[in-house]
Write a protein that holds these residues in place. Structure first.
Motif, PDB file in Angstrom:
ATOM      1  N   THR A 135       6.711   3.281   2.654  1.00 36.27           N
ATOM      2  CA  THR A 135       6.172   4.360   3.495  1.00 36.27           C
ATOM      3  C   THR A 135       6.607   5.747   3.040  1.00 36.27           C
ATOM      4  O   THR A 135       6.213   6.747   3.633  1.00 36.27           O
ATOM      5  CB  THR A 135       6.608   4.164   4.960  1.00 36.27           C
ATOM      6  OG1 THR A 135       8.034   3.942   4.991  1.00 36.27           O
ATOM      7  CG2 THR A 135       5.907   2.972   5.592  1.00 36.27           C
ATOM      8  N   ARG A 136       7.421   5.798   1.987  1.00 39.23           N
ATOM      9  CA  ARG A 136       7.907   7.110   1.540  1.00 39.23           C
ATOM     10  C   ARG A 136       6.770   8.010   1.084  1.00 39.23           C
ATOM     11  O   ARG A 136       6.771   9.213   1.363  1.00 39.23           O
ATOM     12  CB  ARG A 136       8.919   6.937   0.404  1.00 39.23           C
ATOM     13  CG  ARG A 136      10.286   6.511   0.871  1.00 39.23           C
ATOM     14  CD  ARG A 136      11.281   6.466  -0.261  1.00 39.23           C
ATOM     15  NE  ARG A 136      11.528   7.808  -0.767  1.00 39.23           N
ATOM     16  CZ  ARG A 136      12.655   8.181  -1.360  1.00 39.23           C
ATOM     17  NH1 ARG A 136      13.632   7.306  -1.521  1.00 39.23           N
ATOM     18  NH2 ARG A 136      12.803   9.418  -1.813  1.00 39.23           N
ATOM     19  N   GLY A 193       5.193   9.372   4.230  1.00 44.93           N
ATOM     20  CA  GLY A 193       6.106  10.284   4.914  1.00 44.93           C
ATOM     21  C   GLY A 193       6.303  11.578   4.153  1.00 44.93           C
ATOM     22  O   GLY A 193       6.365  12.655   4.747  1.00 44.93           O
ATOM     23  N   SER A 227      12.421  14.827  10.306  1.00 38.96           N
ATOM     24  CA  SER A 227      12.794  13.824   9.298  1.00 38.96           C
ATOM     25  C   SER A 227      14.116  13.150   9.633  1.00 38.96           C
ATOM     26  O   SER A 227      14.241  11.929   9.567  1.00 38.96           O
ATOM     27  CB  SER A 227      12.879  14.472   7.914  1.00 38.96           C
ATOM     28  OG  SER A 227      11.637  15.006   7.529  1.00 38.96           O
ATOM     29  N   MET A 241      10.054   6.780   5.726  1.00 34.58           N
ATOM     30  CA  MET A 241       9.293   7.985   6.076  1.00 34.58           C
ATOM     31  C   MET A 241      10.221   9.169   6.322  1.00 34.58           C
ATOM     32  O   MET A 241       9.961  10.281   5.866  1.00 34.58           O
ATOM     33  CB  MET A 241       8.432   7.719   7.311  1.00 34.58           C
ATOM     34  CG  MET A 241       7.276   6.760   7.077  1.00 34.58           C
ATOM     35  SD  MET A 241       6.050   6.802   8.398  1.00 34.58           S
ATOM     36  CE  MET A 241       5.282   8.396   8.117  1.00 34.58           C
ATOM     37  N   THR A 284      -1.203   1.474   2.304  1.00 32.51           N
ATOM     38  CA  THR A 284      -0.051   1.034   3.088  1.00 32.51           C
ATOM     39  C   THR A 284      -0.023  -0.480   3.249  1.00 32.51           C
ATOM     40  O   THR A 284       1.019  -1.122   3.055  1.00 32.51           O
ATOM     41  CB  THR A 284      -0.060   1.713   4.470  1.00 32.51           C
ATOM     42  OG1 THR A 284      -0.106   3.133   4.311  1.00 32.51           O
ATOM     43  CG2 THR A 284       1.181   1.340   5.259  1.00 32.51           C
ATOM     44  N   ASN A 311       7.653  11.060  -3.777  1.00 30.63           N
ATOM     45  CA  ASN A 311       7.773   9.821  -3.023  1.00 30.63           C
ATOM     46  C   ASN A 311       6.757   8.758  -3.426  1.00 30.63           C
ATOM     47  O   ASN A 311       6.995   7.576  -3.204  1.00 30.63           O
ATOM     48  CB  ASN A 311       7.713  10.121  -1.528  1.00 30.63           C
ATOM     49  CG  ASN A 311       8.965  10.824  -1.047  1.00 30.63           C
ATOM     50  OD1 ASN A 311      10.035  10.241  -1.030  1.00 30.63           O
ATOM     51  ND2 ASN A 311       8.830  12.100  -0.680  1.00 30.63           N
TER      52      ASN A 311
END
Length: 491
Positions: free
Chosen positions: A68-69, A72, A92, A121, A236, A409
């Protein structure tokens, strides 16, 4: 006259009191980030025993935060571009701290995996928001130092986590390592409550008379909005399947599908002029993670399983490694401001390659292993303290946080691949040798990409007149500061 006055000052006095306070708040957030994230690598064997996990399942818990980085980084980065770096930092830190606490409450593999998604995230947003905030608050000629010093906070957090592990796990159990990750959030929020906004961002918004919207290309029409929403969902879901047993037997197909979905988003975000820059930067960061994260993620497992080290010995080894990384970040900042970001990055990585295989040749000498880990991590992982400066300089202020957050990310998926790839390689060779091979090969690729300035060269193909370094310009308010005394007092 002002420039001559500035040149006679020690570098640390060129940074005003307010700028130091702003930096320290961002640094504290990164300390907490490092603590919360490294905890999983320290207690991986204990979690595996409790939840009866295979080596690949355990490694996927490390990988989960990377899934999920990319999302995010983009979303929280865009929040920072549109509403300010401060708000993005606070959101964050809340997200990854709550995710860490949830890890302590988890009851099986799936529940911990979901909590790790939230951590991913939050980490992504913290990286882009803190990095842009710190660099945009400091004088231009010191921004490599701002970048390197900031990232050193992650190492401080990892060292604190290693020391906490040595006392907490034998006495209270592994869950308390996650519970205490919630406590320092109060400190970070208190430090940030009265901070000024990053002056470069404020000046840009003031001049443009409109808040930036980095996602505008993705939602230019209802049709595009629908297509891109589908792409986000597909990326995702497929990444989730890739890094869990759900996608068993379909990993190659799912990986390609996820990659194409994210690539389509990257091309749109970059636009006609910058799409090559976005894609090449993602590739560069991917290999940067591929060389750093085999050791970062699986070193504790290697020390406990292959070398038979006790929890106390593991903590001692990680203490050396963590301080090596921290020292390397500091060194990177000074060298980067001295000879330039790209040269500092490439030359230091070349030097690190000498120490990769010797680290995994030491078995019964903890002191020698610690010294080698210190030097290797200083020259390899530590130099990645320049990544925020390296990436951020390629993008303008109005889209910097989103662009840095997204490209960094997405590339961080290399960190998700690294421990799983290391675990798979270890099925055919000793784990230590597998980690050494991955680290060495990834380092070679990053030296070539950064040393030959590949992202910037490719960007010139589509944007010949683009700005060479967006972070090289001096801040208006910094350049206008007339007297050393006023500068030191922050008035």
């Amino acid at each position: 006259m002002h420039n001559n006055t500035r040149a006679t000052l020690p570098w640390y006095r060129e940074v005003s009191r307010t700028q130091w306070k702003s930096f320290f708040a961002a640094w504290i957030g990164y300390v907490l980030d490092g603590f919360d994230f490294v905890v999983i690598t320290l207690v991986l064997t204990e979690i595996s025993d409790d939840f009866h996990l295979s080596t690949v399942q355990a490694a996927s818990l490390v990988s989960a935060a990377f899934i999920t980085r990319w999302l995010g980084g983009a979303v929280l980065g865009a929040l920072g571009d549109r509403y300010g770096r401060k708000l993005s930092m606070i959101v964050s830190i809340l997200l990854y701290s709550l995710g860490t606490f949830a890890c302590g409450l988890s009851w099986d593999y799936t529940s911990m995996f979901v909590a790790r998604l939230a951590i991913g995230m939050g980490m992504a947003g913290e990286y882009s928001a803190s990095a842009t905030y710190a660099m945009e608050s400091w004088p231009a000629r010191l921004r490599n130092r701002a970048s390197g010093f900031l990232i050193s906070g992650f190492s401080v957090g990892s060292v604190l986590a290693a020391e906490a592990y040595k006392w907490i796990v034998p006495n209270l159990g592994w869950r308390w390592m996650f519970y205490i990750g919630l406590v320092p959030i109060v400190v970070a929020l208190w430090l940030r409550r009265a901070l000024p906004e990053a002056p470069e961002w404020s000046e840009t918004v003031k001049e443009d008379k409109a808040r930036p919207n980095p996602f505008r290309p993705l939602f230019a029409s209802p049709g595009l909005a629908t297509v891109n929403t589908v792409l986000v969902v597909v990326a995702t879901v497929t990444l989730f399947a890739v890094f869990t047993p759900t996608g068993a037997g379909l990993v190659p197909v799912l990986s390609v599908l996820a990659g194409l979905s994210i690539l389509a988003l990257a091309v749109q975000l970059g636009g006609r002029r910058s799409w090559l820059l976005y894609v090449s930067m993602i590739v560069t960061v991917f290999f940067a993670f591929l060389y750093t994260w085999p050791i970062q993620a699986l070193l504790p497992t290697y020390l406990k399983t292959d070398l038979g080290y006790s929890p106390s010995q593991v903590s001692d080894a990680l203490f050396f490694a963590g301080f090596g990384t921290m020292a390397g970040c500091w060194l990177a900042g000074f060298v980067g401001d001295w000879i330039g970001t790209k040269k500092a990055y490439a030359f230091t990585l070349l030097a690190s390659m000498v120490f990769v295989f010797p680290v995994f040749a030491v078995h019964d000498n903890l002191l020698l292993l610690g010294v080698l880990l210190f030097v290797l991590q200083a020259l390899s992982f530590g130099i990645s303290g320049l990544l925020p400066r390296y990436i951020g300089g390629h993008f303008p202020t109005g889209s910097r946080a989103a662009a840095l957050g997204f490209t960094y990310n997405v590339g961080a998926l290399g960190g998700a691949v690294a421990p799983v790839l290391g675990a798979h390689l270890a099925s055919g060779m000793p784990l230590g040798r597998a980690l050494a091979v991955l680290t060495f090969a990834g380092t070679v690729l990053v030296v070539l990409l950064v040393g030959f300035d590949v992202p910037a060269r490719l960007n010139r193909l589509t944007d010949p007149d683009g700005v060479h370094d967006h972070l090289a310009a001096e801040l208006p308010d910094t350049a206008a500061t007339p007297l050393p005394e006023q500068q030191r007092s922050g008035t």
